[in-house]
Enzyme design. Structure first.
Site, short mmCIF file in Angstrom:
data_model
loop_
_atom_site.label_atom_id
_atom_site.label_comp_id
_atom_site.label_asym_id
_atom_site.label_seq_id
_atom_site.Cartn_x
_atom_site.Cartn_y
_atom_site.Cartn_z
N LYS A 1 0.84 -1.21 0.00
CA LYS A 1 0.00 0.00 0.00
C LYS A 1 0.87 1.26 0.00
O LYS A 1 0.61 2.20 -0.74
CB LYS A 1 -0.96 -0.02 1.21
N GLN B 1 -5.03 -1.50 9.19
CA GLN B 1 -4.94 -2.82 8.58
C GLN B 1 -5.61 -3.86 9.49
O GLN B 1 -5.35 -3.92 10.69
CB GLN B 1 -3.46 -3.18 8.34
N ASP C 1 -11.24 2.88 3.43
CA ASP C 1 -11.60 1.47 3.30
C ASP C 1 -13.11 1.27 3.12
O ASP C 1 -13.56 0.17 2.80
CB ASP C 1 -11.16 0.69 4.54
#
Ligand code: GUN
Length: 286
Positions: free
Chosen positions: A54, A98, A121
């Site tokens: 990422k 995460q 997200d």
């Protein structure tokens, strides 16, 4: 007949060029770079790889990245304090925590703390709710990446039977909602589903997001179906999808490979979502 390969790596590279250009224009217009904060708690090896990829994606698209790694032993309060600081930081456009978090941490509380406008997200309940209601919002990266792959290959989903195997909050549920938003007739299958094979055999579009290597075999696939493999399973050091690629490719019309299919598109969609959050935050100021 052998299926057309949907090349997520190539599409991803093209999309990243577009995102980079848009980020450069953003910087010229607003005098700052788009910025993503990535939070990793603990040392899960797979999560470390995802986070590294990422950050690399940010570097390739001119997005400033801030990386925070908290120890496995971090308390709920440690994580919440970091999220609050990033929420208050005007220069941060997106916050990504995460998952999975180490056991003992309250994932819901942490995700709920991320301001909806920085939720790259699309995991915040408000953004999930907007997706359900068919409103414009930031959508989870993996299913959104799948939709981009379908659109890029001119695969229309309206009126088609779409079957999603897997009902996770990260992939299965938002995937089903996106297919529904584009007018597919959607079935969600899961571990308690009866007649799974028969249901899958009826799918014009089959999305496998189960987390079991090579679970979907040719006898479960209709001739000419579009097969999307979301699985990333490590088997003897090799990456395997949820689809038995070699047999299924002989029946499908389109298929995504693993690796090089959905995986790269997930990260590229995160970069796109980060850009979108930045633009929306700037526009909200004026
Ligand atoms: N873990 C597995 N997939 C994801 C994802 O898309 N986002 C985050 N934050 N964690 C994940």
């Amino acid at each position: 007949m052998s299926a057309v390969l949907i090349d997520g790596k190539a599409l991803s590279a093209r999309k990243r060029e577009e995102i980079k250009k848009k980020c450069e224009i953003f910087e010229q217009e607003y005098g700052r770079k788009i910025c993503l904060a990535v939070v990793l708690v603990g040392n899960d090896p797979a999560s470390e790889v995802y986070v590294r990829n990422k950050i690399r994606g940010c570097e390739a698209t001119d997005i400033r990245s801030l990386s925070f790694t908290l120890p496995q032993t971090a308390s709920q309060n440690d994580v919440e304090q970091l999220i609050c600081a990033l929420s208050a930081d005007e220069s941060v456009d997106g916050i990504l925590v995460q998952l999975p978090l180490p056991k003992g941490l309250d994932e819901d509380r942490i995700l709920n703390l991320i301001p909806t406008e920085k939720d790259v997200d699309g995991f915040h309940p408000v953004n999930v709710g907007k997706l359900l209601l068919g409103k414009e919002t930031i959508v989870a990266c993996t299913p959104m990446g799948v939709m981009t792959m379908l659109h890029d290959n001119d695969i229309s989903v309206a009126g088609k039977n779409a079957v999603v195997i897997g009902r996770s909050n990260i992939v299965g549920k938002p995937m089903a909602m996106l297919l529904l938003r584009d007018h597919a007739t959607v079935t969600i299958c899961h571990s308690r589903t009866k007649n799974l094979k028969e249901i899958c055999k009826n799918a014009d579009i089959l999305v496998a997001a189960i987390g079991k290597p090579e679970f979907v075999t040719a006898d479960m696939v209709k001739d000419g179906a579009v097969v999307i493999d979301v699985g990333i399973n490590r088997v003897n050091g090799k990456l395997k999808g949820d689809v038995d690629f070699d047999s299924v490719k002989e029946k499908a019309s389109y298929i995504t490979p693993v690796p090089g299919g959905v995986g790269p598109m997930t990260i590229t969609t995160l970069l796109e979502n980060t850009y979108l959050c930045g633009v929306r935050r700037e526009r909200a100021k004026s």
